[in-house]
Motif scaffolding. Sequence first.
Motif, PDB file in Angstrom:
ATOM      1  N   ILE A 112      25.651   1.098  23.078  1.00 21.67           N
ATOM      2  CA  ILE A 112      26.428   0.921  21.845  1.00 21.67           C
ATOM      3  C   ILE A 112      26.731  -0.555  21.598  1.00 21.67           C
ATOM      4  O   ILE A 112      26.899  -0.979  20.454  1.00 21.67           O
ATOM      5  CB  ILE A 112      27.718   1.766  21.911  1.00 21.67           C
ATOM      6  N   LEU A 120      28.843  -7.938  14.753  1.00 20.05           N
ATOM      7  CA  LEU A 120      29.669  -9.148  14.839  1.00 20.05           C
ATOM      8  C   LEU A 120      28.854 -10.391  14.494  1.00 20.05           C
ATOM      9  O   LEU A 120      29.358 -11.302  13.818  1.00 20.05           O
ATOM     10  CB  LEU A 120      30.266  -9.280  16.248  1.00 20.05           C
ATOM     11  N   ALA A 123      28.554 -10.597  10.763  1.00 21.15           N
ATOM     12  CA  ALA A 123      29.812 -11.023  10.149  1.00 21.15           C
ATOM     13  C   ALA A 123      30.018 -12.523  10.348  1.00 21.15           C
ATOM     14  O   ALA A 123      30.429 -13.238   9.416  1.00 21.15           O
ATOM     15  CB  ALA A 123      30.968 -10.235  10.758  1.00 21.15           C
ATOM     16  N   ALA A 124      29.718 -13.019  11.570  1.00 19.63           N
ATOM     17  CA  ALA A 124      29.919 -14.444  11.852  1.00 19.63           C
ATOM     18  C   ALA A 124      28.965 -15.308  11.033  1.00 19.63           C
ATOM     19  O   ALA A 124      29.367 -16.335  10.462  1.00 19.63           O
ATOM     20  CB  ALA A 124      29.728 -14.696  13.349  1.00 19.63           C
ATOM     21  N   ALA A 127      30.107 -15.596   7.540  1.00 24.12           N
ATOM     22  CA  ALA A 127      31.266 -16.480   7.402  1.00 24.12           C
ATOM     23  C   ALA A 127      30.844 -17.940   7.439  1.00 24.12           C
ATOM     24  O   ALA A 127      31.292 -18.756   6.614  1.00 24.12           O
ATOM     25  CB  ALA A 127      32.262 -16.181   8.524  1.00 24.12           C
ATOM     26  N   VAL A 128      29.948 -18.274   8.388  1.00 20.25           N
ATOM     27  CA  VAL A 128      29.492 -19.661   8.482  1.00 20.25           C
ATOM     28  C   VAL A 128      28.774 -20.064   7.205  1.00 20.25           C
ATOM     29  O   VAL A 128      29.006 -21.152   6.636  1.00 20.25           O
ATOM     30  CB  VAL A 128      28.582 -19.840   9.719  1.00 20.25           C
ATOM     31  N   ALA A 130      29.225 -18.847   4.307  1.00 21.77           N
ATOM     32  CA  ALA A 130      30.182 -18.948   3.205  1.00 21.77           C
ATOM     33  C   ALA A 130      30.934 -20.278   3.245  1.00 21.77           C
ATOM     34  O   ALA A 130      31.474 -20.720   2.231  1.00 21.77           O
ATOM     35  CB  ALA A 130      31.171 -17.780   3.278  1.00 21.77           C
ATOM     36  N   LEU A 131      30.992 -20.899   4.458  1.00 22.69           N
ATOM     37  CA  LEU A 131      31.639 -22.213   4.541  1.00 22.69           C
ATOM     38  C   LEU A 131      30.710 -23.319   4.062  1.00 22.69           C
ATOM     39  O   LEU A 131      31.152 -24.384   3.659  1.00 22.69           O
ATOM     40  CB  LEU A 131      32.085 -22.491   5.986  1.00 22.69           C
ATOM     41  N   ILE A 135      30.802 -19.620  -2.701  1.00 20.25           N
ATOM     42  CA  ILE A 135      30.679 -18.196  -3.045  1.00 20.25           C
ATOM     43  C   ILE A 135      32.055 -17.704  -3.450  1.00 20.25           C
ATOM     44  O   ILE A 135      33.065 -18.143  -2.893  1.00 20.25           O
ATOM     45  CB  ILE A 135      30.140 -17.405  -1.835  1.00 20.25           C
ATOM     46  N   PRO A 136      32.141 -16.810  -4.440  1.00 22.16           N
ATOM     47  CA  PRO A 136      33.450 -16.241  -4.770  1.00 22.16           C
ATOM     48  C   PRO A 136      33.966 -15.339  -3.638  1.00 22.16           C
ATOM     49  O   PRO A 136      33.171 -14.779  -2.873  1.00 22.16           O
ATOM     50  CB  PRO A 136      33.187 -15.415  -6.035  1.00 22.16           C
ATOM     51  N   LEU A 137      35.297 -15.237  -3.544  1.00 21.06           N
ATOM     52  CA  LEU A 137      35.925 -14.443  -2.490  1.00 21.06           C
ATOM     53  C   LEU A 137      35.386 -13.020  -2.470  1.00 21.06           C
ATOM     54  O   LEU A 137      35.044 -12.460  -1.426  1.00 21.06           O
ATOM     55  CB  LEU A 137      37.442 -14.442  -2.697  1.00 21.06           C
ATOM     56  N   LEU A 140      31.981 -12.532  -0.833  1.00 22.70           N
ATOM     57  CA  LEU A 140      32.006 -12.541   0.638  1.00 22.70           C
ATOM     58  C   LEU A 140      32.573 -11.223   1.177  1.00 22.70           C
ATOM     59  O   LEU A 140      32.020 -10.623   2.109  1.00 22.70           O
ATOM     60  CB  LEU A 140      32.838 -13.721   1.126  1.00 22.70           C
ATOM     61  N   GLU A 144      30.697  -8.660   3.738  1.00 27.28           N
ATOM     62  CA  GLU A 144      31.275  -8.252   5.028  1.00 27.28           C
ATOM     63  C   GLU A 144      31.514  -6.741   5.041  1.00 27.28           C
ATOM     64  O   GLU A 144      31.274  -6.061   6.043  1.00 27.28           O
ATOM     65  CB  GLU A 144      32.601  -8.988   5.285  1.00 27.28           C
TER      66      GLU A 144
ATOM     67  N   THR B  59      41.280 -18.014  -0.651  1.00 28.14           N
ATOM     68  CA  THR B  59      39.986 -18.442  -1.176  1.00 28.14           C
ATOM     69  C   THR B  59      38.861 -17.892  -0.308  1.00 28.14           C
ATOM     70  O   THR B  59      39.106 -17.312   0.751  1.00 28.14           O
ATOM     71  CB  THR B  59      39.903 -19.980  -1.167  1.00 28.14           C
ATOM     72  N   ALA B  60      37.634 -18.098  -0.781  1.00 28.63           N
ATOM     73  CA  ALA B  60      36.478 -17.644  -0.017  1.00 28.63           C
ATOM     74  C   ALA B  60      36.397 -18.371   1.310  1.00 28.63           C
ATOM     75  O   ALA B  60      35.985 -17.796   2.320  1.00 28.63           O
ATOM     76  CB  ALA B  60      35.200 -17.873  -0.829  1.00 28.63           C
ATOM     77  N   VAL B  61      36.818 -19.648   1.345  1.00 31.84           N
ATOM     78  CA  VAL B  61      36.803 -20.403   2.606  1.00 31.84           C
ATOM     79  C   VAL B  61      37.774 -19.778   3.597  1.00 31.84           C
ATOM     80  O   VAL B  61      37.459 -19.602   4.777  1.00 31.84           O
ATOM     81  CB  VAL B  61      37.158 -21.888   2.323  1.00 31.84           C
ATOM     82  N   ALA B  64      36.214 -16.660   4.879  1.00 31.75           N
ATOM     83  CA  ALA B  64      35.124 -16.953   5.808  1.00 31.75           C
ATOM     84  C   ALA B  64      35.679 -17.342   7.168  1.00 31.75           C
ATOM     85  O   ALA B  64      35.221 -16.859   8.209  1.00 31.75           O
ATOM     86  CB  ALA B  64      34.249 -18.065   5.251  1.00 31.75           C
ATOM     87  N   SER B  67      37.170 -14.288   8.896  1.00 35.95           N
ATOM     88  CA  SER B  67      36.192 -13.358   9.469  1.00 35.95           C
ATOM     89  C   SER B  67      35.535 -13.970  10.694  1.00 35.95           C
ATOM     90  O   SER B  67      35.246 -13.263  11.662  1.00 35.95           O
ATOM     91  CB  SER B  67      35.159 -12.907   8.434  1.00 35.95           C
ATOM     92  N   LEU B  68      35.340 -15.286  10.682  1.00 36.84           N
ATOM     93  CA  LEU B  68      34.781 -15.955  11.857  1.00 36.84           C
ATOM     94  C   LEU B  68      35.724 -15.803  13.063  1.00 36.84           C
ATOM     95  O   LEU B  68      35.305 -15.453  14.170  1.00 36.84           O
ATOM     96  CB  LEU B  68      34.579 -17.442  11.533  1.00 36.84           C
ATOM     97  N   VAL B  71      35.649 -12.275  14.335  1.00 36.86           N
ATOM     98  CA  VAL B  71      34.459 -12.002  15.148  1.00 36.86           C
ATOM     99  C   VAL B  71      34.645 -12.550  16.552  1.00 36.86           C
ATOM    100  O   VAL B  71      34.367 -11.879  17.548  1.00 36.86           O
ATOM    101  CB  VAL B  71      33.209 -12.615  14.476  1.00 36.86           C
TER     102      VAL B  71
END
Lengths: 394, 174
Positions: A112, A120, A123-124, A127-128, A130-131, A135-137, A140, A144, B59-61, B64, B67-68, B71
Motif C-alpha cells: 500500500i 504524496l 501532491a508535492a 505544490a512546487v 505552483a510556486l 496559477i489561481p488558488l 491548484l 490536489e 493565495t495559490a502560493v 502550494a 500542501s508541500l 506532504v
Amino acid sequence: MTIEKAAGAIADATPTWLSRSLNLLGVIVVAYYLALDFLHSVPVLVAVPAAASLLAWAAAAVLPGRYRAPLSVLLGTMVVGGSIAAVPTNGLAIVPATVAVLRLFAEPRRPIWHGAVGGLTAAACLAVAALVFPIPLLGLVAMEGGVLVAALAGISRRQFRTAEAQSRALLEERVAIQEEQAHGAALAERQRVAREIHDVLAHSLGGLVIQLDAVEALLEAGEAGAAFTRVRDARALAASGLSEARRAVDALRDDRPGEAVDGASIVRDLGDLAEAHRALGGRIDFTSSGAERPLPADEAQALVRAMQESLTNARKHAPGQPVAATLEWTPDSVSLVVSNPMVRPVDRGSADPQPGGHHGLEGMIERFDAVRSGSVTAGECDGDFVVRALVLRS
Amino acid sequence: MTLQTLANAALILILVGWIGIRQLTWRPILVGRMWRLPIVFAAIGLFALSGSHGASSVTAVDAALLSLELVVSLGVGAAMGALATIRPLSSGDGAPDAPRFESRTGWVGLALWFVFIGVRVGIDVWAGALGSHLAASTGVIFVMVAANRVARTAVIGLRVSRLATVAPVPAGAR
C-alpha cells in the motif's frame, strides 16, 4: 490457493483489450490537446516531463502485469512528469499522474505504501510547480483534489479486488472440501463392499476347508460312507454360501434400505448358523429369550453377521471348544452374547488355510458403527473369548 | 524578535522535547488513544487559523506551501511509523482491551523528527521570502504536527492489525 496468491493472480493479469484501448485513447486525447494548446508556448522544462509521462502511460497500458519493476518505473514517471507539467498546462497533464496514483493503490499485490508514496509525490510536485508558475488558488486546489480522488478510488478498487480474490479462494477451498468428502464416501462404500465379501466368503469357504479336510482324513482312513456324508454337507454349505453371496450382491446393487425383518426369522437365521456350526463338527448351545419383534434390516443383518463371525473365529481359534450363544430380547434392546473358552495359541504351521486376519472383527465393528444405536465388543473375559453385540431400540 | 516568533520557538522546543522523549521509550500501542493527540492538535491548529486569517486572503502560493508542508509531515510521520520497533506486550493478556503490543521509534525516528523540524523551518523561511505568512503561523504548526502523528498512527495501526491476525506463538511452545 491462498488469498495472497489469488490476489496476485488478479494483479498479475495482463490488461484486457478494453482497458488497453481506453488507456491508449486517453493518451491520444491528452497528447492532442497538449500539442494543440501548449506546444509552442511551454518551456522545455515542462514539455519534457509532459511527453515522458504520456509515453510512460502508453507503455504502462500495454505492458503485461508480470513485469512489476519496469511497471513501477513507468508509473513513477507518470506521477512525477504529469504532476510537474500539470500546473503550466492548465491541469491537462494531471491525467497521467492521477491514472498512475490510482493504479499504484489499486493493485492488490503492490504494498500500500507504493500508492501513498505516489500520491504524496504528486501532491508535492504540484505544490512546487505552483510556486514556480502562476496559477489561481482554485486551480491548484482542484488538481490536489484530483490526486486525492484518484487515491481514494484506487483504495476502493484495491478493497474490491481483495474481496474478489478472497471469495475466489473460499470457493476453491469449498470445492476441495467437497472433493475430499466424495473421496471419503467412496472409501466408506468400498469398505462396506469389502466387509460383505469377507463375511460371505470367509464363512462359507472357511467351512468348506474344514469339511474337505475331514473328507480327506476320512478317505485316507477308508471310511467312504462317512466321507460321502461330509461331501454332501460341504455341498449344502457351498450352495448356501452361493445364495448368500447372491443376496449380498443384490443388497449392494439395491440402494434402498431393506424392509424390517421379523424377529422369528432372525432367530431362525441364527439357528441355521448354529446348525451349520454343528455340521462342521462344533458344539454350540444357542438360546433365544424374551419377546421377539421386527428389527430394521441393517440391525438384523448386523446381528446375524456378528454370530457368523463369532462362530468362524471359534472354529479357527478354539476348535472343538463348546460355544454358548444367547439372544435376549427386551423391550428396549436386543443383545447377542457369544462366548467360548480360549485355547492357548499353538504353532499350527505356516500354512494357515483360514481366511481372515482381523478383517472379520474389524468388519463387525464397522457394521455396528453404521447401525444407528448399535455397539459391539469383542475380547477376553475370565478365560473366555466373548463377543457382545447390542442393538438399542431407536 | 516578535512575540509570535518567541511563542513559536517555545512551542517548538516543548513539542520537540516531549515527542523526542516519547520516541525513545517503549510505549504501549493503544490505537484508539493514539488518534486522540493528532485530533486535538488539528482542532487547536484549525481554531488558531480561523482566528488569524480570512479565507479571502489565502493565495495559490500559500496553498502550494501548505500542501508541500503537508506532504513532508505525512511522509515523515509515515516513515516514523514504518521505522518503529513493535514487540508483543507479555502482561497484556488480561483484559480484552489491554494493549497487546508496545512500540519504540528509536534514534533514527528522533533524527527524522529533527529533519521534519528542519524542513519546516526551511519552508517557513522560504515562505517569508515569497511573502506568504500563513505557512509560518502557529495554527499551521499544530496542523502539521497533527498530520505527522496521523500518518505515524495510521502506519503503526496497519502494522499492528497485520500482526494481530497472526496468532501469537506462546513462549513455551517453541
